[in-house]
Design an enzyme around this catalytic site. Structure first.
Site, PDB file in Angstrom:
ATOM      1  N   ARG A 155      44.006  30.947  33.040  1.00 23.37           N
ATOM      2  CA  ARG A 155      43.686  32.477  32.864  1.00 23.37           C
ATOM      3  C   ARG A 155      42.076  32.461  32.408  1.00 23.37           C
ATOM      4  NH1 ARG A 155      44.827  34.187  28.213  1.00 23.37           N
ATOM      5  NH2 ARG A 155      47.004  33.603  28.078  1.00 23.37           N
TER       6      ARG A 155
ATOM      7  N   TYR B 162      36.377  56.834  44.403  1.00 23.50           N
ATOM      8  CA  TYR B 162      37.686  56.003  44.989  1.00 23.50           C
ATOM      9  C   TYR B 162      38.699  56.936  44.150  1.00 23.50           C
ATOM     10  CZ  TYR B 162      41.216  52.679  45.771  1.00 23.50           C
ATOM     11  OH  TYR B 162      42.590  51.961  46.159  1.00 23.50           O
TER      12      TYR B 162
ATOM     13  N   ASP C 232      29.781  51.264  40.881  1.00 25.36           N
ATOM     14  CA  ASP C 232      30.553  50.568  41.920  1.00 25.36           C
ATOM     15  C   ASP C 232      29.977  50.276  43.373  1.00 25.36           C
ATOM     16  OD1 ASP C 232      32.761  50.069  44.160  1.00 25.36           O
ATOM     17  OD2 ASP C 232      34.217  51.191  42.819  1.00 25.36           O
TER      18      ASP C 232
ATOM     19  N   LYS D 165      37.598  44.286  49.678  1.00 24.92           N
ATOM     20  CA  LYS D 165      36.804  44.941  50.679  1.00 24.92           C
ATOM     21  C   LYS D 165      35.582  43.859  51.542  1.00 24.92           C
ATOM     22  CE  LYS D 165      39.197  48.264  49.152  1.00 24.92           C
ATOM     23  NZ  LYS D 165      38.774  49.255  48.228  1.00 24.92           N
TER      24      LYS D 165
HETATM   25  C1  LIG Z   1      39.425  49.738  46.995  1.00 23.25           C
HETATM   26  C2  LIG Z   1      38.498  50.313  46.159  1.00 23.25           C
HETATM   27  C3  LIG Z   1      38.638  49.872  44.797  1.00 23.25           C
HETATM   28  C4  LIG Z   1      39.857  49.397  44.036  1.00 23.25           C
HETATM   29  O1  LIG Z   1      39.872  48.164  44.553  1.00 23.25           O
HETATM   30  P1  LIG Z   1      41.267  47.356  44.722  1.00 23.25           P
HETATM   31  O2  LIG Z   1      40.996  45.908  45.148  1.00 23.25           O
HETATM   32  O3  LIG Z   1      42.059  48.059  45.751  1.00 23.25           O
HETATM   33  O4  LIG Z   1      42.111  47.272  43.566  1.00 23.25           O
HETATM   34  C5  LIG Z   1      37.537  50.645  43.740  1.00 23.25           C
HETATM   35  N1  LIG Z   1      36.251  51.274  44.276  1.00 23.25           N
HETATM   36  C6  LIG Z   1      36.169  51.230  45.539  1.00 23.25           C
HETATM   37  C7  LIG Z   1      35.244  51.936  45.642  1.00 23.25           C
HETATM   38  C8  LIG Z   1      37.077  50.929  46.586  1.00 23.25           C
HETATM   39  O5  LIG Z   1      37.239  51.055  47.796  1.00 23.25           O
END
Ligand SMILES: *Cc1c(COP(=O)(O)O)cnc(C)c1O
Length: 384
Positions: free
Chosen positions: A50, A102, A173, A198
């Site tokens: 962890r 998001y 982000d 992603k």
């Molecule tokens: C998918 C996404 C998230 C969340 O991520 P997860 O891996 O699905 O928890 C946050 N910000 C953006 C821009 C995203 O496309």
């Protein structure tokens, strides 16, 4: 001299050591929960997975290097990363956030953070100056650029001049462009968020998330909340993301090439009423993108003339799959109103222009002729 971004997806300068791991070219998966000690106060450097694990640490080093951070922390999902980041704020603190984000992030802010007494003000950061909204208790500004799904572009450097002057954290982000195309820390941001699910993972097969910072004080705080709340990325998943990043550069280039070709094709369709791709010179964010990013990415959003047509396209695509998520090798088409943004209130969606005629495309690395042919047949079938 530092390696190029393409090389840093695979190699770190300091790591060439054939005595280690028998010269294994692929980094080993240390599938262990705990680590044995030589004696009291004599750890191998690892105690418990962890807190840290060699496979995850290798991944974190590469992501930190790609983003120019002093630390990157790997989480079990993007949302776990953002939720842990929110632990840094206390009841009574105020955050200014982008209105278009998001959907899961909006849900976290509105349904979890607000209940804990954190005050949230959403404004359109691509257009509005945050200065009049900054109060005594304002602690941070949170932005996506490009935004999901409306592809709004915020000038990170300009925003960072305000946050620095006011002593606020700037959180960006960077999921949509990945560190291959954009490095917000170099533009003045303090913390970067990634959904590693992603582009970093890149194969639509693993969930992961990251926080990256270039500030030692922030790093210490984040590492404390990380080990205390425990949303750590597992060793095998860390390895999958490590493997995904190896091809980040070539995948991003191909996805972008496909996005540009599809954007141009969409512009020529009479039933398409809007094409939002920041690589098109007519996009309002084009000039800012050229200044702050090295590319325009593989994501685009478009609007068609009727709801029936939008839903018909989703039903008739064959090669492109109707699914949420983005940034993988396979092209996906998403319906924000019922998928990624289903929990965002209707009036808020309309305010941002997210109607039931809006579709989002994540271009994968297939041949662009096949993608355009698939869209063409789906458009024809949806008109019948
Ligand atoms: C998918 C996404 C998230 C969340 O991520 P997860 O891996 O699905 O928890 C946050 N910000 C953006 C821009 C995203 O496309």
């Amino acid at each position: 001299m530092e390696y190029t971004v393409e090389t840093r997806c695979l190699h770190l300068e300091e790591e060439k050591n054939k005595d280690k791991d028998f010269g294994s070219v692929s980094f080993p998966i240390y599938q262990t929960a705990t680590f044995a000690h030589y004696g009291v106060g004599r750890s191998t450097g690892y105690d418990y997975t962890r807190l840290q694990n060699p496979t995850r640490e290798q991944l974190e080093r590469i992501v930190a290097s790609l983003e120019g951070g002093c630390d990157a922390i790997a989480f079990a999902s993007g949302m776990a990363a953002i939720a842990t980041l929110m632990e840094c704020f206390k009841p009574g603190d105020h955050l200014i956030v982008d209105g278009d984000l998001y959907g899961g992030t909006i849900r976290l802010f509105n349904s979890v953070c607000k209940n804990k007494g954190i005050e949230i003000t959403a404004i359109e950061l691509a257009k509005e100056d945050p200065l009049p909204y900054i109060k005594e208790n304002t602690k941070a500004v949170y932005v996506e650029t490009p935004t999901n799904p409306m592809m709004n572009i915020t000038d990170i450097k300009k925003l960072s001049e305000i946050t620095k002057e006011k002593g606020l954290l700037l959180i960006v982000d960077n999921t949509f462009l990945s560190p291959y195309f954009q490095n917000p820390l170099s533009l003045g941001a303090d913390i970067i968020v990634h959904s590693g699910t992603k582009y970093l993972g890149g194969h639509n097969d693993t969930i992961a998330g990251f926080l990256v910072t270039n500030r030692e004080d922030v790093k210490e705080q984040l590492r404390f909340f990380y080990k205390t709340t425990g949303a750590a990325l597992a060793p095998f998943d860390s390895w999958l993301i490590l493997r995904g990043i190896k091809t980040l550069a070539v995948r991003m280039e191909r996805a972008q090439e496909n996005a540009m070709a599809v954007a141009e094709w969409l512009k020529g369709q009479s039933c398409v009423t809007k094409v939002l791709y920041p690589g098109l010179p007519e996009h309002p964010g084009y000039e800012v993108m050229k200044k702050q990013a090295r590319g325009f990415g593989g994501m685009l959003t478009f609007e068609v003339d009727t709801t029936e047509r939008a839903q018909g396209i989703l039903e008739h695509v064959k090669l492109i799959q109707f699914a949420e998520s983005l940034g993988g090798t396979e092209s996906l088409i998403t319906y924000p109103v019922t998928q990624t943004h289903a929990d965002v209130p209707k009036d808020k969606l309309l305010e941002n222009g997210i109607t039931d005629r809006v579709l989002r495309l994540s271009l994968g690395i297939e041949g662009k002729e096949d993608l355009i042919a698939d869209l063409a047949q789906a458009f024809t079938a949806a008109s019948k």
